[in-house]
Scaffold this active site. Structure first.
Site, short mmCIF file in Angstrom:
data_model
loop_
_atom_site.label_atom_id
_atom_site.label_comp_id
_atom_site.label_asym_id
_atom_site.label_seq_id
_atom_site.Cartn_x
_atom_site.Cartn_y
_atom_site.Cartn_z
N PHE A 1 24.59 -43.53 14.96
CA PHE A 1 24.48 -42.07 14.84
C PHE A 1 23.27 -41.62 14.04
CE2 PHE A 1 25.47 -39.72 10.93
CZ PHE A 1 25.64 -40.77 10.04
N LYS A 2 22.64 -42.53 13.29
CA LYS A 2 21.46 -42.17 12.51
C LYS A 2 20.36 -41.57 13.40
CE LYS A 2 22.69 -44.30 8.45
NZ LYS A 2 24.09 -44.65 8.77
#
Ligand code: PLP
Length: 498
Positions: free
Chosen positions: A112-113
Site C-alpha cells: 500500500f505504500k
C-alpha cells in the site's frame, strides 16, 4: 489553508512549504490548521467520478496554493494504467455480506505504500518549483522492506531528484531484497548496510543531522530530503482511498447516504489509520476505527490505557512492516484530540524522548476511545486466519491484512455490531509469499523450497496470479551491489553523488 507544527513553534506556512520541508524545525509534524468538511454535493458528484477525479477533488481542499492544473498533473502522473494493474486503483472485494476488503496494493511494488509514494514525488517537485527552489532533491531512505522499494519506484526518473536507499543486509525478505537490487532508473542508488534496520536508520538520521555535510551538498546545488511517512505529502494521498471506498459503496447502493461504517487498519507507524481519522473528520461517517497490531502492540496498549510505553522488547513477526515501537504519526492524532494543544503535545513527545513513555489525560483518552477500538494478533493466529479465510471465503490474505481480519473477528465477538465494515488490505499475498504458502499449502510441499519457488507453488495451488512486479524477479539482472558499513554510510552517499 495553512499548516503549522504539532509542537507549536512554527506556524502559517503553505502546503508547498510543508511538503518541501517534511518535518518542522521544532521537531513537530506539519498539520493543517483545520480539517475541511466535504459537502453533500461533493459526495453526490464523486459517485460518478473515477479514482483520479475524486483524488483531485479531495486534494484541492488541502493544497490551497496549488492550481487545479498542478493538482491534476500530479494525480494523473501518479495513478495511471502504467503504474497500477487495476483501473479502479484501490478496488473493493466483498469478503462476506457487508464486509469489504479494500485492496491497496495494485501499484508497482504490491504494497500500500505505493498509494502515497507514487504521488509524493509529484507533490514534492511541484512544491519545490512553486517555492522557487531549483536545486536537486536527494531523497535518503532507510528501509525495513516496503518503503524503500515503493520510494524507488516513485522517484525513479523524476527530473530534479535522486534517491538513495539503504536496507539492512540481513533484515529484509528475499523478495524485498530482489525488488530493490534489480531496481531500474537513471537516478536511483541502493546499498545494503551491514547491520540491522536500526543501524541503517541511525546512519540515515546521522547524515541528516550533519550540518557540514548539508552545507557541502548545498554548494553543489543539492538538498537532502526524506520520503518518510511523517511528510504531510505522504499522508494526504491516503485520505483519498477511504473516502473513495465509501463513495463506491454508496454508488453501488451497498449502503445509504450517511450510513456509518467501521474501518479496520493493520497498523505500524499509525499513518494509514490516521488518514482514516482525517477522512472521518471530513465527513465519512465512521462508527469505529479499529486499530490492529501484531505482537508489537504498543498502540493497542495505548488505546486501552492511555499509556504509550516503548520500553519493551522488539519482536520480529511475520508481518514485519508493522514491527514498530515508535508510531510517529500518533502525534498528529494527539494534536487533534487535545483541540490543537501544541504545548501539551510537545511535552508528551519530550517525555517519550527522555523516558520512552508518556500518559495522556483522562479527557483525551475518552475522546480516543469514543472512536477507536484496538486489539492485537499473534503470528500463530495470523497463519490460522490466512488459512481459514482461504478455506471459507476463497480469498487469499497477506500476513498484514490477516492481522486486521483477525482483530476484526475479535471486535465482532465483543461488540456484536452489524455495521458494515471496510478492511484495509496493505499488501499482495505474494509480497509475503512464504508465510502465506505455509498457511495454505501442505507442509510437504512447502518444506525445503526457496521463496521464489513457493510463489509459483502458491499461485498454482490457489489460481491467484503473481503481480507483474514480483513475477520472475529472481531472473532479473542485479543492478546494485554496494555494501556499506554502518559508519561508512555518509561516504557511500558522497560516492553515489560524485
Ligand atoms: C507500512 C505497512 C503497514 C503499516 O502502515 P502504517 O501506516 O505504518 O501504520 C502495514 N502493512 C504493510 C504491508 C505495510 O507496508
Amino acid at each position: 489553508m495553512k499548516y503549522q507544527s504539532s509542537r507549536g513553534k512554527f506556524n502559517s506556512i503553505s502546503a508547498a512549504e510543508a511538503i518541501k520541508m517534511g518535518i518542522s524545525p521544532d521537531g513537530g509534524l506539519f498539520v493543517p490548521d483545520y480539517i475541511p468538511e466535504l459537502k453533500e454535493k461533493d459526495w453526490q458528484l464523486m459517485e460518478s467520478e473515477n479514482y483520479q477525479e475524486r483524488a483531485c477533488r479531495i486534494l484541492r481542499y488541502y493544497l490551497g496554493d496549488f492550481s487545479d492544473e498542478e493538482i491534476k498533473n500530479c494525480v494523473y502522473d501518479a495513478y495511471n494504467d502504467e503504474s497500477f494493474d487495476d483501473e479502479r486503483i484501490a478496488p473493493l472485494a466483498e469478503l462476506k455480506p457487508g464486509v469489504y476488503i479494500q485492496e491497496l496494493w495494485h501499484g508497482p511494488t504490491s504494497a500500500f505504500k505505493d498509494m502515497a509514494l507514487q504521488l509524493l514525488p509529484q507533490l514534492m517537485t511541484t512544491s519545490a518549483r512553486k517555492t522557487g527552489d531549483n536545486g536537486e532533491i536527494i531523497i535518503l531512505v532507510a528501509t525495513s522492506g516496503d518503503t524503500g522499494k515503493a520510494a524507488l519506484e516513485g522517484f525513479k526518473d523524476i527530473a530534479g531528484t535522486r534517491i538513495i536507499v539503504f536496507y539492512p543486509e540481513d533484515g529484509v525478505s528475499e523478495v524485498q531484497k530482489r525488488q530493490m537490487i534489480t531496481q531500474e532508473g537513471k537516478n536511483v542508488y541502493v546499498a545494503a548496510v551491514s547491520g540491522n534496520f536500526d543501524d541503517a536508520q541511525t546512519g540515515v538520521k546521522n547524515i541528516f543531522a550533519d550540518h557540514a555535510f548539508a552545507e557541502r551538498l548545498n554548494k553543489q546545488g543539492m538538498k537532502l530530503s526524506s520520503a518518510n511517512s511523517i511528510n504531510w505529502g505522504r499522508l494526504l494521498p491516503q485520505i483519498v482511498y477511504y473516502i473513495s471506498a465509501y463513495v463506491e459503496l454508496r454508488a453501488k447502493r451497498k449502503l445509504v447516504s450517511g450510513e456509518p461504517v467501521n474501518i479496520v487498519v493493520p497498523t505500524g507507524n499509525f499513518g494509514n489509520i490516521l488518514a482514516a481519522y482525517y477522512a472521518s473528520r471530513m465527513g465519512l461517517p465512521v462508527h469505529k476505527l479499529i486499530c490492529a497490531s501484531n505482537t508489537n502492540k504498543v498502540l493497542d496498549d495505548f488505546i486501552r490505557t492511555g499509556i504509550y510505553d516503548r520500553n519493551r522488547n522488539f519482536e520480529k513477526t511475520i508481518s514485519p512492516s508493522m514491527d514498530i515501537l515508535i508510531s510517529s504519526n500518533l502525534e498528529r492524532l494527539l494534536y487533534e484530540i487535545t483541540g490543537h494543544d501544541a504545548a501539551r503535545v510537545a511535552s508528551w513527545m519530550e517525555e517519550l524522548k527522555t523516558s520512552g513513555r508518556y500518559e495522556v489525560d483522562a479527557v483525551s483518552l475518552t475522546r480516543i476511545k469514543d472512536l477507536f477500538w484496538s486489539e492485537f494478533c499473534t503470528d500463530e493466529d495470523t497463519i490460522k486466519t490466512i488459512s481459514a479465510c482461504w478455506d471459507k471465503q476463497g480469498y487469499l490474505l497477506d500476513t498484514h491484512t490477516a492481522v486486521a481480519v483477525n482483530v476484526y473477528e475479535k471486535y465482532l465477538s465483543e461488540s456484536k455490531d452489524r455495521v458494515k465494515t471496510i478492511i484495509a488490505s496493505t499488501a499482495s499475498p505474494f509480497k509475503f509469499g512464504s508465510s502465506v504458502a505455509q498457511a495454505v499449502l501442505e507442509p510437504k510441499i512447502v518444506s525445503g523450497q526457496d521463496e521464489f519457488a513457493l510463489l509459483d507453488q502458491l499461485s498454482a495451488a490457489t489460481g491467484v496470479k503473481i503481480p507483474e512486479g514480483i513475477k520472475g524477479l529472481e531472473k532479473r539482472p542485479v543492478l546494485h551491489n554496494t555494501l556499506s558499513t554502518r559508519d561508512g554510510m555518509q561516504d557511500t552517499v558522497a560516492a553515489f553523488l560524485e
